[in-house]
Design a protein around this motif. Structure first.
Motif, PDB file in Angstrom:
ATOM      1  N   LEU A 225       0.791  -1.314   0.051  1.00  0.00           N
ATOM      2  CA  LEU A 225      -0.091  -0.086  -0.128  1.00  0.00           C
ATOM      3  C   LEU A 225       0.878   1.198  -0.059  1.00  0.00           C
ATOM      4  O   LEU A 225       0.572   2.198  -0.803  1.00  0.00           O
ATOM      5  CB  LEU A 225      -1.050   0.106   1.261  1.00  0.00           C
TER       6      LEU A 225
ATOM      7  N   LEU B 278       1.135   4.102  -2.943  1.00  0.00           N
ATOM      8  CA  LEU B 278       0.906   5.729  -2.533  1.00  0.00           C
ATOM      9  C   LEU B 278       2.083   6.336  -3.012  1.00  0.00           C
ATOM     10  O   LEU B 278       1.784   7.449  -3.755  1.00  0.00           O
ATOM     11  CB  LEU B 278       0.545   5.785  -1.018  1.00  0.00           C
TER      12      LEU B 278
ATOM     13  N   TYR C 179      -5.540   6.375  -0.967  1.00  0.00           N
ATOM     14  CA  TYR C 179      -4.360   5.484  -0.652  1.00  0.00           C
ATOM     15  C   TYR C 179      -3.702   5.938   0.778  1.00  0.00           C
ATOM     16  O   TYR C 179      -3.621   5.004   1.611  1.00  0.00           O
ATOM     17  CB  TYR C 179      -3.448   5.233  -1.431  1.00  0.00           C
TER      18      TYR C 179
ATOM     19  N   VAL D 292      -9.586   3.696  -6.069  1.00  0.00           N
ATOM     20  CA  VAL D 292      -8.808   2.686  -5.506  1.00  0.00           C
ATOM     21  C   VAL D 292      -8.382   1.548  -6.636  1.00  0.00           C
ATOM     22  O   VAL D 292      -7.313   1.117  -6.700  1.00  0.00           O
ATOM     23  CB  VAL D 292      -9.811   1.689  -4.505  1.00  0.00           C
TER      24      VAL D 292
END
Lengths: 286, 733
Positions: free
Chosen positions: B146, B150, B181, B467
């Motif tokens: 993640l 980002l 994010y 997303v």
């Protein structure tokens, strides 16, 4: 015997595709009508008589009234009534009105069905070869019934025609026929599926209505000629189950190793009702 | 690792249905809903991608989260509703997304929407841009994590800003992704903080690592998958496959083993993981994919394939479901194993033919070295992750309506409303009637393509997807939403179903009207309007006709082939307004029931309200020649024209496939079907007596499941109509 294969005709009562237990691989089985045995546990009673027989499945009848009636077949408001002996007589005399052809059934399957259709090798071959893509190296076509040996010319013609097409053949037989009839038919099949129901003659007569002497003689002939054989032993508790040890000894003495035991089932019970026959068998649960 | 799965299995099986109220942290549904409404109302001029991102942000940072102390994958997010309700489209953000889309289309495309509603009412089709069928590029998620995703968005935005190439639209896009994010990471942090109160050990440590790093072992991959799915599916998007997990997870599996996990530990991980989808009662089941070929063209099966199958079989649930990629090098051992499992009743699987898919992609200009890595999302629809968005389900066209319109001069037989062009009401020949049918069919196809083409122009306004876009490399490179040109191939797809009903009906018209002269076309029209009343004898005669698709009747099979070839030819070379290609499929899902209810009686003898034909099956009860004939019929159609999914359902009686020889026979069926170009195959091994007993005594059959369409359902949970349909089909065997 005639030599004109394509014109050879015979009486069949079914052709079933995707049969997995009538020989190796995926097979199409053609069921020839008429059988000299009367096995108590027979699960193809529609194949017993040599001439056509009418079956009526009440669960598929919508009482639409479209079917023809005759001296053998009457319809009341709520049910059909059949006189089976008149029906058989009309069929034998060629006077059958073919009520099955006017039956709409439930729109999925007809309620009336006349088992037994005269057909020729030429007519049958497209259906018998339709599943060739699925036969592969070990699948093919099986002749069964009834008893194919009751129609030896037709059986041989079919077997030859199938071989011409390069299709593997199996003959599913009780072996109950004169050796002069058995030998030529047997020789044209790649594989023999041979039923052995009892060694004790008394037991055999009780279960099938006929002696097993010819049957065992023909089995020995097939072994002597080096035929590929798979012996099928229907196992019916209370009738021939006690014969199993003797059957095993016999097969061992003949050096037959491909043996399939067929457990009893009552899937055919409804067929007896549809044919107006009594389902006599009461197998033991053991 | 402690192995507690079976100790807590009952709790875990129901964790979504029975939330733990004292384990909830955050705001309830109403509060969240009020805030989202206020966000929208207070910012009428905010670009849609930013507004959506702020909504994600609020939900992820404020909506209630739950820790389940019995699970090793402990957290889930709710916006005040249970996950089961999510599956029924009741999530707060999801509701917003649906309303937003309708608002945009009603405002920008009022005439299109009016015609769309008429099409639904008449049982023609339901058409919409498809944002639901989606798949994250899992490989990207696991590679970057993640925080990495980002950073990628932030760095790309900064680079473009620095060199002066950042457009306003791109700025909005990147800001949307970045806000979202950051919020997903904040959600992970919330879960971590909440977990500390439960002494969950490795779970908490995992959440701590996932905030800053990419996953490094299998446990972290699985945890990240579940976390990401929670965020991904807050809107209307659904992660409609886990991907080819035997290949995807393999390096992480090896890492876990190297770190001391045992094989049994790995199995335990999968028990918990798979049960998440079972307990969530995932609508249409959650796919995972096995086998196939790797990007290098080598067989994809490995020891993880067997381990996954072991656990899947052991659990015996309908969820997740298996998508098996069949290829020329797949081992017979694994195929026999799968078919044996299917035969035992665990039938939640479908087999897909890689070769047909590759050739289908080649037909729309995508070579196989690219399509080799495809996954099958949803039921069986191919998609190439990161490169293609095919909008697999924009519409399901009920082709039988084209027959109806041809009979009735372009009008619906029940309502008399006109939808199609005005074609004549009498024809002097079958050929001219058939041409009218094709004219009506063309109208339905063009209606779908025109409608979708119009809707595509408003994708960003209707449903921005930060997303989904954030995990897709080319979206970040291009600075565009996945539904707005973010991927190389923005294809669009729809289905044309009820083939058997359509073909059988056309041949019935030919026979009754033009060969036998039993009725005129006008008389037939009135018979259908009256639902065959007073014509039972004629209706049953038509039903018993041998001219049916699926039985080896050449006329019927070739007609089915010709119809699909006609549609395919019509779309060949045509591009949608996003520059992508059109793909068609042949599956029905359950529209054969729902549109069956609103389709008039049909010339093949079907009564109004009865189901239409399903997938590539024969019409109900019409597969009289058995499974081999059905396979031969279905493969007369060119499946490479049906890239959006074409599946054949088989139904076999247990007695016909028992023993080793039965298994070999099943394998042969699949092999022949695929050798002849079939795309996908699935099925059931059932007997009517067992089903009838299950209907009477459901408590004795709690795990009996059937393959319904592209998913399984528990027999006890099915409607009586559906149960009866399976019983009738099984009786006919």
């Amino acid at each position: 015997m005639t030599t004109n294969l394509d014109n050879q005709t015979g009486m069949i009562f079914a052709v079933k595709r995707f049969e997995v237990h009538d020989g190796p691989g995926i097979r199409t089985t053609v069921f020839l009508k008429g059988c000299p045995l009367r096995c108590i546990w027979c699960h193809n009673p529609e194949g017993l008589t040599a001439c056509p027989t009418l079956a009526f499945d009440r669960s598929r009848c919508e009482m639409c009234g479209a079917c023809t009636v005759c001296a053998a077949h009457r319809i009341s408001e709520t049910e059909h009534n059949f006189d089976r002996s008149i029906c058989a007589e009309l069929i034998r005399e060629g006077k059958c009105m073919r009520c099955d052809r006017t039956c709409a059934g439930n729109g999925v399957r007809p309620a009336l069905r006349l088992y037994g259709e005269k057909t020729g090798v030429k007519e049958l071959m497209p259906l018998l070869t339709a599943d060739r893509p699925f036969f592969g190296t070990n699948g093919g076509v099986t002749l069964s019934g009834g008893e194919p040996l009751l129609q030896p010319d037709f059986s041989i013609a079919l077997l030859k025609a199938l071989h011409t097409e390069g299709i593997h053949t199996a003959l599913d037989t009780s072996g109950y026929a004169d050796p002069a009839v058995f030998r030529p038919v047997m020789r044209h099949a790649d594989l023999l599926l041979f039923d052995v129901k009892a060694v004790d003659e008394t037991v055999h007569i009780r279960c099938t209505g006929v002696s097993n002497r010819l049957i065992l003689q023909n089995l020995e002939t097939a072994v002597r000629e080096g035929k590929a054989i798979e012996v099928r032993v229907p196992v019916v508790p209370g009738y021939n189950a006690d014969e199993l040890p003797e059957i095993e000894r016999l097969l061992a003495s003949l050096r037959i190793t491909a043996v399939k035991k067929l457990p009893y089932h009552d899937y055919a019970r409804d067929k007896y009702a549809a044919l107006g026959l009594k389902y006599e068998i009461r197998p033991n649960k053991s | 690792m402690k192995h507690n799965f079976y100790r807590y299995r009952d709790i875990l099986n129901n964790e979504y249905e029975n939330p733990c109220p004292e384990c909830l942290f955050g705001e309830d549904k109403k509060t969240v809903s009020d805030v989202l409404n206020k966000l929208k109302n207070d910012n009428p001029d905010m670009p849609s991608p930013l507004l959506r991102a702020y909504m994600y942000e609020y939900v992820l940072t404020h909506a209630s989260i739950e820790i389940n102390p019995y699970s090793i994958f402990a957290g889930k997010i709710r916006d005040g509703v249970t996950y089961a309700e999510y599956a029924h489209n009741d999530g707060v953000l999801e509701q917003f997304s649906y309303r937003q889309r309708i608002e945009v289309y009603d405002k920008k495309l009022p005439e299109v929407m009016s015609r769309k509603r008429l099409a639904e009412k008449l049982g023609i089709c339901s058409v919409s841009a498809d944002f639901w069928h989606a798949v994250p590029d899992w490989e990207q998620l696991y590679r970057f994590g993640l925080s990495g995703l980002l950073r990628r968005a932030e760095d790309t935005r900064a680079a473009k800003a620095a060199d002066g190439t950042l457009s306003e639209a791109q700025r909005v896009f990147y800001d949307g992704v970045i806000i979202t994010y950051r919020a997903i990471l904040a959600y992970v942090k919330r879960l971590y903080n909440a977990s500390l109160g439960y002494n969950l050990g490795e779970y908490s440590r995992c959440l701590l690592r996932l905030q800053t790093e990419a996953p490094h072992d299998l446990y972290e991959v699985l945890e990240l998958t579940l976390i990401f799915m929670n965020a991904f599916e807050l809107g209307c998007e659904r992660a409609r496959t886990l991907g080819r997990i035997d290949i995807l997870y393999y390096p992480y599996y090896q890492t876990s083993l190297a770190e001391g996990y045992t094989q049994e530990d790995i199995r335990e991980l999968f028990r918990y993981f798979f049960t998440k989808f079972h307990s969530a009662r995932r609508f249409a089941n959650q796919p995972l994919e096995l086998c196939g070929v790797s990007v290098d063209g080598l067989a994809g099966e490995n020891e993880l394939t067997s381990l996954i199958l072991d656990v899947w079989e052991e659990l015996g649930n309908d969820n997740p479901k298996l998508h098996i990629h069949y290829h020329s090098g797949i081992s017979d051992t694994i195929m026999r194993r799968l078919l044996k499992i299917l035969r035992s009743g665990k039938s939640s699987m479908v087999f897909l033919n890689d070769e047909t898919v590759f050739r289908g992609y080649e037909k729309i200009g995508i070579p196989r070295h690219i399509s080799r890595s495809y996954v099958a999302l949803g039921c069986y629809e191919p998609i190439i992750l990161g490169i293609e968005d095919p909008m697999v389900g924009t519409a399901w066209i009920n082709m039988a309506k084209a027959v109806e319109f041809a009979i009735n001069g372009g009008k619906d037989i029940i309502t008399g409303e006109n939808f199609g062009p005005r074609t004549p009401e009498e024809f002097d020949s079958w050929e001219s009637f058939y041409r009218a049918f094709l004219t009506q069919l063309d109208c339905l196809v063009d209606f779908v393509t025109d409608t979708v083409d119009q809707m595509l122009k408003y994708n960003t306004e209707a449903n921005p997807s930060p997303v989904y876009s954030g995990v897709t490399q080319s979206c970040i490179e291009r600075g565009r939403d996945i539904f707005d040109g973010g991927v190389r191939y923005s294809n669009t797809s729809f289905k044309c179903f009820s083939a058997a009903t359509t073909v059988d009906s056309l041949l019935a018209v030919r026979r009754l009207v033009y060969e036998e002269g039993a009725v005129t076309l006008d008389e037939l029209c009135r018979i259908l309007q009256n639902n065959w009343e007073g014509q039972e004898s004629l209706r049953l005669k038509v039903k018993n006709s041998p001219e049916k698709y699926g039985c080896g009747c050449a006329a019927a099979d070739e007609l089915a082939r010709d119809i699909y070839a006609h549609i395919s030819k019509r779309l060949s070379g045509r591009h949608n307004t996003a520059g992508g290609r059109w793909r068609i499929g042949a599956d029905s899902i359950t529209y054969n029931y729902s549109y069956g209810r609103t389709t008039s009686a049909t010339p093949d003898g079907r009564l109004k309200g009865e189901p239409l034909s399903k997938n590539l099956s024969a019409s109900p009860g019409m597969d009289r020649e058995g499974v081999t004939a059905l396979i031969l019929s279905a493969t007369v159609i060119d499946h490479t024209d049906l890239l959006d999914g074409a599946v054949l359902d088989f139904l076999l009686h247990p007695s016909s496939v028992q023993g080793e020889e039965g298994l070999e026979a099943m394998l042969k069926l699949v092999k022949v079907y695929f050798a002849r170009g079939g795309m996908a195959i699935q099925g059931n091994v059932l007997d009517a007596e067992r089903l009838i007993d299950a209907q009477k005594n459901p408590q004795a059959y709690p795990t009996l499941q059937v393959r319904v369409c592209g998913w399984n359902e528990y027999f006890n949970a099915m409607s009586k109509q559906s149960q009866d349909a399976f019983i009738e089909q099984s009786k006919a065997l």
